[in-house]
Motif scaffolding. Sequence first.
Motif, PDB file in Angstrom:
ATOM      1  N   ARG A  39       0.859  -1.185   0.000  1.00 25.64           N
ATOM      2  CA  ARG A  39       0.000   0.000   0.000  1.00 25.64           C
ATOM      3  C   ARG A  39       0.891   1.229   0.000  1.00 25.64           C
ATOM      4  NH1 ARG A  39      -3.287  -1.994   4.254  1.00 25.64           N
ATOM      5  NH2 ARG A  39      -3.202   0.014   5.295  1.00 25.64           N
ATOM      6  N   VAL A  40       0.968   1.884  -1.157  1.00 21.93           N
ATOM      7  CA  VAL A  40       1.824   3.060  -1.336  1.00 21.93           C
ATOM      8  C   VAL A  40       1.022   4.200  -1.970  1.00 21.93           C
ATOM      9  CG1 VAL A  40       3.989   1.789  -1.481  1.00 21.93           C
ATOM     10  CG2 VAL A  40       2.633   2.115  -3.552  1.00 21.93           C
ATOM     11  N   GLY A  41      -0.295   4.206  -1.732  1.00 20.38           N
ATOM     12  CA  GLY A  41      -1.138   5.200  -2.393  1.00 20.38           C
ATOM     13  C   GLY A  41      -1.139   4.948  -3.897  1.00 20.38           C
ATOM     14  N   PHE A  42      -1.156   6.029  -4.659  1.00 20.13           N
ATOM     15  CA  PHE A  42      -1.129   5.911  -6.119  1.00 20.13           C
ATOM     16  C   PHE A  42       0.270   6.196  -6.676  1.00 20.13           C
ATOM     17  CE2 PHE A  42      -5.721   6.464  -5.497  1.00 20.13           C
ATOM     18  CZ  PHE A  42      -6.202   5.474  -6.338  1.00 20.13           C
ATOM     19  N   ASP A  43       1.282   5.821  -5.906  1.00 23.33           N
ATOM     20  CA  ASP A  43       2.670   6.001  -6.337  1.00 23.33           C
ATOM     21  C   ASP A  43       2.975   5.037  -7.488  1.00 23.33           C
ATOM     22  OD1 ASP A  43       5.365   6.322  -6.679  1.00 23.33           O
ATOM     23  OD2 ASP A  43       5.932   5.612  -4.677  1.00 23.33           O
ATOM     24  N   LYS A  44       3.246   5.576  -8.668  1.00 25.08           N
ATOM     25  CA  LYS A  44       3.504   4.763  -9.856  1.00 25.08           C
ATOM     26  C   LYS A  44       4.997   4.514 -10.098  1.00 25.08           C
ATOM     27  CE  LYS A  44      -0.639   6.254 -12.367  1.00 25.08           C
ATOM     28  NZ  LYS A  44      -1.154   6.879 -13.617  1.00 25.08           N
ATOM     29  N   SER A  45       5.838   4.918  -9.174  1.00 28.93           N
ATOM     30  CA  SER A  45       7.276   4.778  -9.396  1.00 28.93           C
ATOM     31  C   SER A  45       7.662   3.304  -9.564  1.00 28.93           C
ATOM     32  CB  SER A  45       8.068   5.400  -8.250  1.00 28.93           C
ATOM     33  OG  SER A  45       7.765   4.769  -7.023  1.00 28.93           O
ATOM     34  N   PHE A  46       8.692   3.083 -10.350  1.00 28.22           N
ATOM     35  CA  PHE A  46       9.132   1.734 -10.730  1.00 28.22           C
ATOM     36  C   PHE A  46      10.152   1.221  -9.722  1.00 28.22           C
ATOM     37  CE2 PHE A  46      12.050  -1.043 -13.077  1.00 28.22           C
ATOM     38  CZ  PHE A  46      11.168  -1.944 -13.640  1.00 28.22           C
ATOM     39  N   SER A  47      10.015  -0.030  -9.283  1.00 27.31           N
ATOM     40  CA  SER A  47      10.919  -0.605  -8.293  1.00 27.31           C
ATOM     41  C   SER A  47      11.614  -1.844  -8.848  1.00 27.31           C
ATOM     42  CB  SER A  47      10.163  -0.969  -7.013  1.00 27.31           C
ATOM     43  OG  SER A  47      11.010  -1.673  -6.122  1.00 27.31           O
ATOM     44  N   VAL A  48      12.908  -1.751  -9.118  1.00 29.19           N
ATOM     45  CA  VAL A  48      13.687  -2.911  -9.545  1.00 29.19           C
ATOM     46  C   VAL A  48      13.768  -3.931  -8.420  1.00 29.19           C
ATOM     47  CG1 VAL A  48      15.965  -3.675 -10.303  1.00 29.19           C
ATOM     48  CG2 VAL A  48      15.004  -1.546 -11.199  1.00 29.19           C
ATOM     49  N   PHE A  49      13.809  -3.450  -7.182  1.00 31.69           N
ATOM     50  CA  PHE A  49      13.904  -4.345  -6.030  1.00 31.69           C
ATOM     51  C   PHE A  49      12.713  -5.302  -5.985  1.00 31.69           C
ATOM     52  CE2 PHE A  49      12.597  -5.300  -1.659  1.00 31.69           C
ATOM     53  CZ  PHE A  49      13.707  -6.002  -1.225  1.00 31.69           C
ATOM     54  N   VAL A  50      11.502  -4.775  -6.180  1.00 30.66           N
ATOM     55  CA  VAL A  50      10.310  -5.625  -6.138  1.00 30.66           C
ATOM     56  C   VAL A  50      10.371  -6.681  -7.240  1.00 30.66           C
ATOM     57  CG1 VAL A  50       7.801  -5.691  -6.363  1.00 30.66           C
ATOM     58  CG2 VAL A  50       8.885  -3.845  -5.075  1.00 30.66           C
ATOM     59  N   SER A  83       2.709  -2.591 -13.706  1.00 28.77           N
ATOM     60  CA  SER A  83       2.148  -2.510 -12.363  1.00 28.77           C
ATOM     61  C   SER A  83       0.783  -1.857 -12.428  1.00 28.77           C
ATOM     62  CB  SER A  83       3.067  -1.714 -11.425  1.00 28.77           C
ATOM     63  OG  SER A  83       3.151  -0.363 -11.835  1.00 28.77           O
ATOM     64  N   GLY A  84       0.009  -2.080 -11.378  1.00 32.45           N
ATOM     65  CA  GLY A  84      -1.308  -1.479 -11.291  1.00 32.45           C
ATOM     66  C   GLY A  84      -1.745  -1.432  -9.848  1.00 32.45           C
ATOM     67  N   PHE A  85      -2.947  -0.918  -9.641  1.00 30.32           N
ATOM     68  CA  PHE A  85      -3.469  -0.736  -8.287  1.00 30.32           C
ATOM     69  C   PHE A  85      -4.755  -1.538  -8.120  1.00 30.32           C
ATOM     70  CE2 PHE A  85      -1.085   3.073  -9.411  1.00 30.32           C
ATOM     71  CZ  PHE A  85      -0.166   3.107  -8.379  1.00 30.32           C
ATOM     72  N   ARG A  86      -4.765  -2.376  -7.078  1.00 33.13           N
ATOM     73  CA  ARG A  86      -5.943  -3.191  -6.799  1.00 33.13           C
ATOM     74  C   ARG A  86      -6.779  -2.502  -5.734  1.00 33.13           C
ATOM     75  NH1 ARG A  86      -1.234  -7.322  -6.020  1.00 33.13           N
ATOM     76  NH2 ARG A  86      -0.880  -7.991  -8.171  1.00 33.13           N
ATOM     77  N   PRO A  87      -8.106  -2.523  -5.898  1.00 33.43           N
ATOM     78  CA  PRO A  87      -8.984  -1.836  -4.943  1.00 33.43           C
ATOM     79  C   PRO A  87      -9.184  -2.660  -3.673  1.00 33.43           C
ATOM     80  CG  PRO A  87     -10.281  -2.754  -6.733  1.00 33.43           C
ATOM     81  CD  PRO A  87      -8.847  -3.039  -7.061  1.00 33.43           C
ATOM     82  N   TYR A  88      -8.474  -2.278  -2.632  1.00 34.02           N
ATOM     83  CA  TYR A  88      -8.395  -3.037  -1.376  1.00 34.02           C
ATOM     84  C   TYR A  88      -9.408  -2.501  -0.361  1.00 34.02           C
ATOM     85  CZ  TYR A  88      -6.305  -3.609   3.329  1.00 34.02           C
ATOM     86  OH  TYR A  88      -6.080  -3.843   4.657  1.00 34.02           O
ATOM     87  N   CYS A  89     -10.113  -3.407   0.305  1.00 34.41           N
ATOM     88  CA  CYS A  89     -10.972  -3.059   1.436  1.00 34.41           C
ATOM     89  C   CYS A  89     -10.383  -3.663   2.706  1.00 34.41           C
ATOM     90  CB  CYS A  89     -12.388  -3.589   1.227  1.00 34.41           C
ATOM     91  SG  CYS A  89     -13.473  -2.437   0.376  1.00 34.41           S
ATOM     92  N   PRO A  90     -10.485  -2.963   3.835  1.00 34.71           N
ATOM     93  CA  PRO A  90      -9.836  -3.431   5.066  1.00 34.71           C
ATOM     94  C   PRO A  90     -10.261  -4.827   5.523  1.00 34.71           C
ATOM     95  CG  PRO A  90     -10.494  -1.144   5.293  1.00 34.71           C
ATOM     96  CD  PRO A  90     -11.080  -1.627   4.001  1.00 34.71           C
ATOM     97  N   ASP A  91     -11.519  -5.214   5.242  1.00 32.35           N
ATOM     98  CA  ASP A  91     -11.967  -6.541   5.674  1.00 32.35           C
ATOM     99  C   ASP A  91     -11.886  -7.578   4.558  1.00 32.35           C
ATOM    100  OD1 ASP A  91     -14.062  -5.733   4.091  1.00 32.35           O
ATOM    101  OD2 ASP A  91     -15.609  -5.919   5.635  1.00 32.35           O
ATOM    102  N   HIS A  92     -11.261  -7.197   3.438  1.00 31.30           N
ATOM    103  CA  HIS A  92     -10.988  -8.109   2.317  1.00 31.30           C
ATOM    104  C   HIS A  92     -12.260  -8.648   1.645  1.00 31.30           C
ATOM    105  CE1 HIS A  92      -6.784  -7.975   3.414  1.00 31.30           C
ATOM    106  NE2 HIS A  92      -7.122  -8.261   4.654  1.00 31.30           N
TER     107      HIS A  92
END
Length: 389
Positions: free
Chosen positions: A280-291, A316-325
Motif C-alpha cells: 500500500r503506497v497510495g497511487f505512487d507509480k514509481s518503478f521498483s527494480v527491487f520488487v 504494475s497497477g493498483f488493486r482496490p483493497y478493502c480493510p476486511d478483504h
Amino acid sequence: MSLPQSVDVVVIGAGAVGAACAYFAAKSGLKVAVVDKGAIASGTSSACEGNILVSDKEAGPELTLAQYSQSLWRGELAEFGRLWEFESKGGLVVSAKPGTQANLTQLASRQRACGIDVELVHADYLHDFEPRLNPDMVGGAYYSQDAQVQPTLAAAHLLRLARGMGATVHPGMRVTGFIRSGETVTGTVTDRGTIFAKAVVNAAGTWGGVIAELANVNVPVLPRKGYVMVTEPLPLLVRHKVYAAEYVDNVASSDAGLQTSPVVEGTGGGTILIGSSRERVGFDKSFSVFVLAEMARKAITLFPFLRDVKALRSYSGFRPYCPDHLPVIGPDPRAPGMWHACGHEGAGIGLSVGTGALIAASLTGAKTDMDLAPFAPERFENQMEAAHD
C-alpha cells in the motif's frame, strides 16, 4: 457519442466490474450509460493477470461469490468464452515446508466442504502436473476450477454486448458530483454534462472511495500496488497457474508493507506471467527494480528453469483493497439511489460477472441469488461504531 439526458442506470467505471454491471443491467431491460474518466479497461483491468480463482479463497462470502461467478462464466456466458480467451487451466498450489502443507490441507478441507473440487497432491506426483517444478516441494493441492481470461478483452466485449442491448459507453468523462433530490441520488454530474438516472452504480475500482466521498458516504477502498512480469515467448513449459501456498496468506493480509510470493503461469501466446507483489503506497507509480528482483528470485524457487529465461517487460497497477478483504456490493442506504460494486482487490476479474448479476437483480427489485449482507456498503459505519463501544 452524445450524452443521454436520462437513463435508468449510470455505471461509473468501464473496467471488468463496471462492464459486467452494464451487461447484466442492460440484459435485465434497463437503459444504461457507462462513464469512465479514462479509456475502457484502462485501470486495474489492464494491469492484472485475468484470474478466475477459487483456490485462494477461504470458506465464506467471497468464496460463495467466486462459485456464483464461476457458474456464470461457465454457464450463460460460456458461448462468449472465446471472445475473452477463457481458459480452464486449473491451479496448482505448492508447499515447500511440511507445516505449510499441513495448513494447505486444512484449507482444502474447508473449501471441499463448500463444494470446491480440490485434490491434495503428494510430492511424488507433483511432476505429473508440472514436470519442471522444483523437486524440493513437499506437496500441493490441485484446483480444477481455477481459470483465466484476457481481462481487457472481457471488459471490452461485455461492454460491446451491453451496447448491443441499448447501453451507451462514454470514456474520457470524469464524474465531478451527483444530482440529489433531498438525500436521494438522482443522477451524475460530469465534466461534459449531467445525466439523470434512477440509480447510479459506483464501479470505479481503486477510485471507488473517491466516488463515494462525492456522495458524502464512506467506502474505504484503498489502492494496493502490484507488479506482473512477462517473459519471452516459450514452448508450453508451465501448464497451470502455479503458486506457493503463502500466497493465500498474503491475499488475506492487511499489512501495508511489501509482500511478495511466487505465482507463475503460462499463456496461450507462449509468454509466462510472473507475480506477485502487494504493497500500500497510495497511487505512487514509481518503478521498483527491487520488487521485480524479489518476484524473479521467488519464481525461480518454483521453476528453476526460469533462471535462464528473459523477462521482456513488466507492468504494475493498483488493486482496490478493502480493510476486511470483502468487496462492497449493493445499495447504500446512506445515499438512496446509489449502488456500489467495488473493492474486489485482486479478485475483481473473477468476481466481476457475479457482482454484475447481483447488482442487476438488486436494481430491478428481483431476489438476488445470494445474500448481499456481508458486502453491505454501510458495514464500515457499523464496524466503526462497534470499535467505539
